[in-house]
Design an enzyme around this catalytic site. Structure first.
Site, short mmCIF file in Angstrom:
data_model
loop_
_atom_site.label_atom_id
_atom_site.label_comp_id
_atom_site.label_asym_id
_atom_site.label_seq_id
_atom_site.Cartn_x
_atom_site.Cartn_y
_atom_site.Cartn_z
N ASN A 147 -2.39 2.54 5.63
CA ASN A 147 -1.42 1.46 5.37
C ASN A 147 -1.21 0.71 6.67
O ASN A 147 -1.17 1.33 7.73
CB ASN A 147 -0.05 2.03 4.97
CG ASN A 147 -0.03 2.56 3.57
OD1 ASN A 147 -1.03 2.53 2.88
ND2 ASN A 147 1.13 3.04 3.15
N GLY A 148 -1.02 -0.60 6.59
CA GLY A 148 -0.75 -1.38 7.80
C GLY A 148 -1.90 -2.34 8.08
O GLY A 148 -2.72 -2.61 7.20
N GLU A 208 9.13 -15.83 -8.92
CA GLU A 208 8.36 -14.59 -8.68
C GLU A 208 8.04 -13.83 -9.95
O GLU A 208 7.00 -13.19 -10.04
CB GLU A 208 8.99 -13.70 -7.61
CG GLU A 208 10.25 -12.98 -7.98
CD GLU A 208 10.82 -12.14 -6.83
OE1 GLU A 208 10.06 -11.57 -6.06
OE2 GLU A 208 12.06 -12.08 -6.74
N LYS A 264 6.79 -4.56 -3.47
CA LYS A 264 8.22 -4.29 -3.35
C LYS A 264 8.62 -4.14 -1.89
O LYS A 264 9.62 -4.69 -1.45
CB LYS A 264 8.55 -3.01 -4.12
CG LYS A 264 10.02 -2.60 -4.06
CD LYS A 264 10.86 -3.54 -4.88
CE LYS A 264 12.34 -3.25 -4.75
NZ LYS A 264 13.15 -4.41 -5.20
N HIS A 286 18.14 -37.99 -1.89
CA HIS A 286 17.30 -38.26 -0.71
C HIS A 286 15.83 -37.93 -0.97
O HIS A 286 15.06 -37.80 -0.02
CB HIS A 286 17.83 -37.49 0.51
CG HIS A 286 19.23 -37.88 0.88
ND1 HIS A 286 19.55 -39.11 1.41
CD2 HIS A 286 20.39 -37.22 0.73
CE1 HIS A 286 20.85 -39.18 1.60
NE2 HIS A 286 21.39 -38.04 1.19
N CYS A 337 0.82 -1.21 0.00
CA CYS A 337 0.00 0.00 0.00
C CYS A 337 0.85 1.26 0.00
O CYS A 337 1.94 1.30 0.57
CB CYS A 337 -0.87 0.03 1.24
SG CYS A 337 -1.98 -1.36 1.36
N GLU A 369 18.20 -18.35 -4.42
CA GLU A 369 17.90 -17.03 -4.98
C GLU A 369 17.48 -17.16 -6.46
O GLU A 369 16.54 -16.50 -6.91
CB GLU A 369 19.13 -16.11 -4.82
CG GLU A 369 19.04 -14.75 -5.46
CD GLU A 369 17.87 -13.88 -4.96
OE1 GLU A 369 17.24 -14.22 -3.96
OE2 GLU A 369 17.60 -12.85 -5.61
N TRP A 402 -2.77 -2.90 -1.51
CA TRP A 402 -2.30 -4.27 -1.69
C TRP A 402 -3.08 -5.10 -0.68
O TRP A 402 -2.90 -4.94 0.53
CB TRP A 402 -0.79 -4.33 -1.43
CG TRP A 402 -0.15 -5.65 -1.73
CD1 TRP A 402 0.29 -6.10 -2.93
CD2 TRP A 402 0.17 -6.69 -0.77
NE1 TRP A 402 0.86 -7.35 -2.79
CE2 TRP A 402 0.79 -7.73 -1.48
CE3 TRP A 402 -0.03 -6.83 0.60
CZ2 TRP A 402 1.23 -8.90 -0.86
CZ3 TRP A 402 0.42 -8.00 1.21
CH2 TRP A 402 1.03 -9.01 0.48
N ARG A 446 5.83 -0.46 -5.93
CA ARG A 446 5.70 -1.16 -4.65
C ARG A 446 4.77 -2.37 -4.75
O ARG A 446 4.78 -3.23 -3.88
CB ARG A 446 5.15 -0.22 -3.58
CG ARG A 446 6.04 0.98 -3.32
CD ARG A 446 5.32 2.03 -2.50
NE ARG A 446 5.06 1.55 -1.16
CZ ARG A 446 5.88 1.72 -0.14
NH1 ARG A 446 7.01 2.35 -0.31
NH2 ARG A 446 5.58 1.26 1.05
N LYS A 499 13.90 -16.01 -7.90
CA LYS A 499 13.79 -15.05 -9.02
C LYS A 499 12.91 -15.62 -10.12
O LYS A 499 12.02 -14.95 -10.62
CB LYS A 499 15.21 -14.78 -9.54
CG LYS A 499 15.51 -13.40 -9.93
CD LYS A 499 15.88 -12.46 -8.80
CE LYS A 499 14.93 -12.44 -7.64
NZ LYS A 499 15.35 -11.68 -6.52
O1 M6R Z 1 13.30 -4.77 1.40
P1 M6R Z 1 13.73 -6.13 1.90
O2 M6R Z 1 15.07 -6.51 1.40
O3 M6R Z 1 13.62 -6.24 3.38
O4 M6R Z 1 12.69 -7.13 1.27
C1 M6R Z 1 12.68 -8.48 1.62
C2 M6R Z 1 11.91 -9.31 0.63
O5 M6R Z 1 10.56 -8.92 0.61
C3 M6R Z 1 12.47 -9.20 -0.79
O6 M6R Z 1 13.82 -9.51 -0.83
C4 M6R Z 1 11.70 -10.11 -1.76
O7 M6R Z 1 11.95 -11.44 -1.44
C5 M6R Z 1 12.07 -9.79 -3.21
N1 M6R Z 1 10.89 -9.60 -3.98
C6 M6R Z 1 12.81 -10.86 -3.90
O8 M6R Z 1 13.13 -10.52 -5.20
#
Ligand code: M6R
Length: 608
Positions: free
Chosen positions: A99-100, A489, A603, A505, A2, A482, A74, A27, A486
């Protein structure tokens, strides 16, 4: 996640509020809305989907107003829909954006329903409008109503509110959710993200938890949690000069991948000198504190947690320190035992991730030596609340998928590990070796980026599948994780990562022609063992895409073998991340997904 923007101005605010919403689109959000005070009525427009739809409504309705609030939502409580979009209202009189999360919303809602308030949404936010109205009805001012509401609200919030009887000023409140004021030439603004108002001002006032502020076009007043008027420092930041455009790239993510050589240079700038790390790069007194460290606790989320997992390995090998690492969302709930002389490390791109902030706040009550954060946003709550900070200086990262934030976090974490090793008088030769390698890192990243053409050849084969497996060993297991994160997502392909030795395993059962296996095979003491693990995949007809050191001997017939540039072993995780980023990007491009704003994601994750 948000986003809030609000303004009181001497000119029309509709357009600038919508422009602010556009700036916060990165965001992640599902709907947008605006409420504009028009003396005798309040124009209320909401749209499910992109901010552009709201803008189209504004163009056709042309509401004129000098006071307004706007929001990108969001979804947390209630599905993405127009009716759940903010602003929410009470009786066409009070309009709020929030927000929150309001944790006690069920009990508050029940009480308001008993008092005759009708709810039209499924959100936790709508009750704030009704609560404020109930206090205004009793003759309170909006400021007083906000304080009375705050006494009832539990949870995290940033709120902006307007009411029909006041076309001069709006009121905002902050508790554990970012909110700041901006002092413009023609207006005073409030926003949850400085980027939203960076085009209009360089002067920002960061509100603190408990603060309430009243904003009119010419002035603002801030009151603290005890309702005492307070002065908060004005911070000057030139956000408009920070590159926030895509330039010639198709997506921010693509631009951010190719910015990595420069971003890493910026992380290293002013932190290494001669053949060693400089003292106190985390702040005055940090080197002295590091000398006392006997144990490290890392907390972070998502990509930042993966960076932490690499650092845990470096801490052990280079600074000879044991390290425990936790998901920030889990850390507080496992009754962590804190050994004497433990140092807390938080890692976050945004510095506003609610889980990471909550973990820091919890840890501050424990007996840690101190808290150190690796963060990209100097104005963030995490940066302000940690004892020591190293900014990664990657520049704004707009793509939801972290790329340059991750590799600069790794560079920043290596600086932390070297600082700890130096403070503990350990491994001077190894430190010099790594510093020398760090200096050439941007060049090696450039060489790695040049592998794009080869990676483009692989993308169609991965893009046509629904699953993928990523393999790595030791320090490359977090890089495999990672890579999988990537890919999933931004392309929505289901991807998992395993330490290659674990394959036999269980996961080996998944290997068939529809399960591409992407493996990381750098030169290391376990390279041969890794090759044996990959042979197990080959023997079962699996397709292998191997990113490997040229010295690794492996014959890949079904799939591809891509030789990686050479660099110091300890820095190879940074280099091996790059092709996985490019691969995910190119696969997502082929699948036509919304790369910079993937579905359901945000974001900056400002709710726990
Ligand atoms: O702003 P931050 O690094 O604390 O965010 C943490 C995660 O939300 C962030 O790394 C998320 O996993 C990314 N979308 C990954 O690409």
């Amino acid at each position: 996640m948000c986003g809030i923007i609000a303004a009181a101005s001497t000119r029309n605010v509709g357009k600038l509020l919508v422009q602010g919403l556009h700036k916060m689109e990165y965001r992640g959000y599902d709907s947008a809305g605006i409420a504009l005070h028009q003396e005798n009525s309040i124009a209320h427009l909401r749209a499910l989907g992109k901010v552009q739809l709201l803008e189209d409504m504004m163009i056709s309705e042309k509401p004129k107003s000098k006071l307004g609030i706007a929001h990108t939502r969001w979804a947390t409580h209630g599905e993405p829909s127009e009716v759940n979009a903010h602003p929410h209202k009470s009786k066409d009189k009070v309009y709020i954006v929030h927000n929150g999360i309001i944790e006690n919303y069920i009990e508050l809602k029940e009480a308001l329903v008993k008092d005759g308030y009708e709810f039209s949404s499924q959100t936790d936010s709508e009750l704030i409008a009704h609560l404020l109205d109930s206090f205004l009805e009793k003759g309170n001012s909006m400021i007083d109503a906000m304080y009375l509401a705050k006494e009832k609200l539990e949870g995290a919030y940033a709120i902006a509110a307007i009411d029909i009887d006041n076309n001069n000023s709006l009121v905002v409140a902050r508790n554990k959710s970012p909110l700041l004021l901006g002092i413009g030439t023609d207006e005073i603004l409030a926003a949850s993200d400085p980027l939203a108002i960076g085009q209009l001002t360089n002067e920002f006032v960061f509100l603190e938890d408990g603060d309430v502020a009243e904003i009119s076009a010419e002035s603002y007043k801030i009151f603290d949690e005890n309702k005492k008027e307070v002065e908060r420092e004005i911070t000057n930041i030139d956000i408009s000069s920070q590159a926030t455009s895509k330039g010639d790239y198709k997506h921010f993510m693509e631009k951010e991948i190719y910015e990595q050589p420069e971003a890493i240079l910026n992380t290293l700038d002013g932190r290494v000198g001669g053949d060693d790390i400089l003292d106190n790069i985390f702040g005055l007194g940090s080197s002295e504190l590091f000398a006392k460290a006997k144990r490290i606790q890392i907390v972070a989320c998502g990509t930042s947690l993966h960076a932490g997992r690499v650092a845990a390995n470096w801490l052990s090998s280079i600074a000879e320190l044991p390290c425990q690492i936790d998901y920030a969302s889990e850390y507080r709930y496992r009754n962590p035992h804190v050994d004497e002389n433990s140092l807390l490390i938080t890692i976050s791109q945004s510095g506003e991730t609610a889980d990471t902030l909550a973990a820091l706040r919890y840890a501050k009550e424990k007996d840690y030596l101190g808290s150190v954060s690796i963060c990209n946003v100097p104005t963030s709550s995490l940066a302000r609340e940690s004892d020591f900070v190293l900014f990664t200086n990657a520049g704004p990262e707009i793509g939801v998928a972290s790329t340059k934030a991750f590799t600069t976090q790794l560079a920043g974490l290596m600086l932390l590990v070297l600082s700890l090793a130096k403070s503990r008088n350990l491994n001077p030769k190894l430190r010099t070796r790594i510093i020398t390698a760090l200096r050439t890192l941007p060049e090696v990243i450039n060489e790695t980026l040049a592998l794009k053409e080869k990676i483009l050849d692989l993308a169609p084969a991965i893009a046509s599948k629904d699953n993928a497996l990523f393999l790595g060993r030791g320090i490359f297991y977090p890089i495999a994780k990672e890579g999988a994160l990537k890919l999933k997502e931004i392309s929505y392909i289901h991807a998992e990562a395993y330490p290659a030795g674990e394959l036999k395993h269980g996961p080996l059962a998944l290997i068939d022609e529809d399960m591409p296996v992407i493996a990381l095979a750098p030169e290391s003491e376990i390279a041969e063992k890794l090759v044996s693990n990959l042979e197990e995949v080959k023997a079962r007809g699996g397709t292998l895409y191997v990113f490997a050191d040229p010295s690794v001997k492996m014959d890949v017939k079904n799939g591809a073998f891509i030789s990686m540039p050479k660099c110091d072993f300890f820095l190879t995780p940074i280099i091996y991340t790059i092709p996985l980023q490019i691969l995910s990007y190119e696969v997502a491009l082929l699948r036509g997904t919304d790369i910079d704003q993937p579905r359901n994601l945000a974001k900056s994750v400002t709710v726990e």
